[in-house]
Motif scaffolding. Structure first.
Motif, mmCIF file in Angstrom:
data_model
loop_
_atom_site.group_PDB
_atom_site.id
_atom_site.type_symbol
_atom_site.label_atom_id
_atom_site.label_comp_id
_atom_site.label_asym_id
_atom_site.label_seq_id
_atom_site.Cartn_x
_atom_site.Cartn_y
_atom_site.Cartn_z
ATOM 1 N N CYS A 67 0.759 -1.290 0.163
ATOM 2 C CA CYS A 67 0.025 -0.048 -0.003
ATOM 3 C C CYS A 67 0.805 1.451 0.038
ATOM 4 O O CYS A 67 1.930 1.236 0.531
ATOM 5 C CB CYS A 67 -0.849 0.163 1.459
ATOM 6 S SG CYS A 67 -2.068 -1.279 1.097
ATOM 7 N N ARG A 107 -1.901 3.015 3.547
ATOM 8 C CA ARG A 107 -1.329 2.548 4.804
ATOM 9 C C ARG A 107 -2.392 2.928 5.866
ATOM 10 O O ARG A 107 -1.797 3.885 6.693
ATOM 11 C CB ARG A 107 -0.078 2.962 4.924
ATOM 12 C CG ARG A 107 0.816 2.282 3.775
ATOM 13 C CD ARG A 107 2.241 2.412 4.090
ATOM 14 N NE ARG A 107 2.997 1.405 4.844
ATOM 15 C CZ ARG A 107 3.189 0.265 4.525
ATOM 16 N NH1 ARG A 107 2.975 -0.321 3.592
ATOM 17 N NH2 ARG A 107 3.688 -0.630 5.619
ATOM 18 N N ASN A 110 -0.466 5.233 8.524
ATOM 19 C CA ASN A 110 1.161 4.888 8.221
ATOM 20 C C ASN A 110 1.812 4.264 9.410
ATOM 21 O O ASN A 110 2.830 4.886 9.673
ATOM 22 C CB ASN A 110 1.928 6.419 7.551
ATOM 23 C CG ASN A 110 1.238 7.066 6.359
ATOM 24 O OD1 ASN A 110 0.663 6.395 5.539
ATOM 25 N ND2 ASN A 110 1.388 8.125 6.116
ATOM 26 N N CYS A 126 -0.498 -4.780 10.322
ATOM 27 C CA CYS A 126 0.743 -3.975 9.375
ATOM 28 C C CYS A 126 1.075 -5.061 8.280
ATOM 29 O O CYS A 126 1.602 -4.429 7.006
ATOM 30 C CB CYS A 126 1.782 -3.955 10.449
ATOM 31 S SG CYS A 126 1.610 -2.236 11.317
ATOM 32 N N LEU A 153 -0.744 -4.213 5.233
ATOM 33 C CA LEU A 153 -0.269 -2.989 4.226
ATOM 34 C C LEU A 153 0.773 -3.198 3.420
ATOM 35 O O LEU A 153 1.257 -2.547 2.594
ATOM 36 C CB LEU A 153 0.094 -1.915 5.237
ATOM 37 C CG LEU A 153 -0.935 -1.650 6.281
ATOM 38 C CD1 LEU A 153 -0.588 -0.385 7.304
ATOM 39 C CD2 LEU A 153 -2.237 -1.243 5.692
#
Length: 167
Positions: free
Chosen positions: A19, A64, A78, A140, A143
């Motif tokens: 991402c 993200r 992020n 995570c 992502l």
């Protein structure tokens, strides 16, 4: 508003993509994305009786962004895992993108994550709780286009989740 029908399922090629970061200029879009993530997570909870977090790419939002709702809603823009403990543990991981499948994986017991909050303020969170640390690692991974199926301990590390009564 997105629904359970919008959730990307195992095999969708978008789930394997990395991402792009959320840009500060996109901050006005985040509230709508989070509303969609929340709605789909509530659908999963009602249908499958699990769900503590969801990553934006699971809805085809290739950014993200992670939404958690354990004790309270939390938006991580992020997120970056900046430190992970040497100590690990094994667990049966689940995923909304394949809700009837459990995968045996190994995760770090503690993590530190840096992210921006919904107001674009930088945050750092030291997660000591293994259950939350595992959740953050799982989200995570999404992502970065990594599914827990790719972290399976071995070829026998898969099992079906029992169907909840009423589902």
């Amino acid at each position: 508003m997105k629904t359970l029908a919008d959730l990307l399922l195992l095999g969708d090629p978008r789930l394997y993509e990395t991402c792009a970061p959320v840009l500060e200029a996109e901050l006005p879009l985040v509230a709508g994305w989070v509303a969609d993530l929340h709605a789909v997570m509530e659908d999963i909870r009602a249908t499958y009786r699990f769900g503590r977090g969801i990553a934006a790419p699971q809805l085809g939002i290739m950014k993200r962004l992670v939404y958690l709702n354990v004790d309270r809603p939390l938006v991580l823009i992020n997120p970056e895992l900046v430190e992970m403990s040497a100590a690990t543990f094994e667990l049966w991981d689940d995923c909304m993108s394949f809700p009837n499948l459990l995968v045996r994986v190994r995760r770090h017991q503690q993590v530190r994550v840096r992210y921006r909050d919904a107001n674009w303020q930088p945050q750092t969170w030291q997660v000591e709780d293994a259950s939350l640390a595992e959740l953050l690692q799982h989200e995570c991974d999404h992502l970065d286009g990594v599914l827990c199926t790719m972290r399976a301990l071995d070829p026998q590390a898969f099992r079906w989740r029992p169907t909840p009564s009423g589902a």
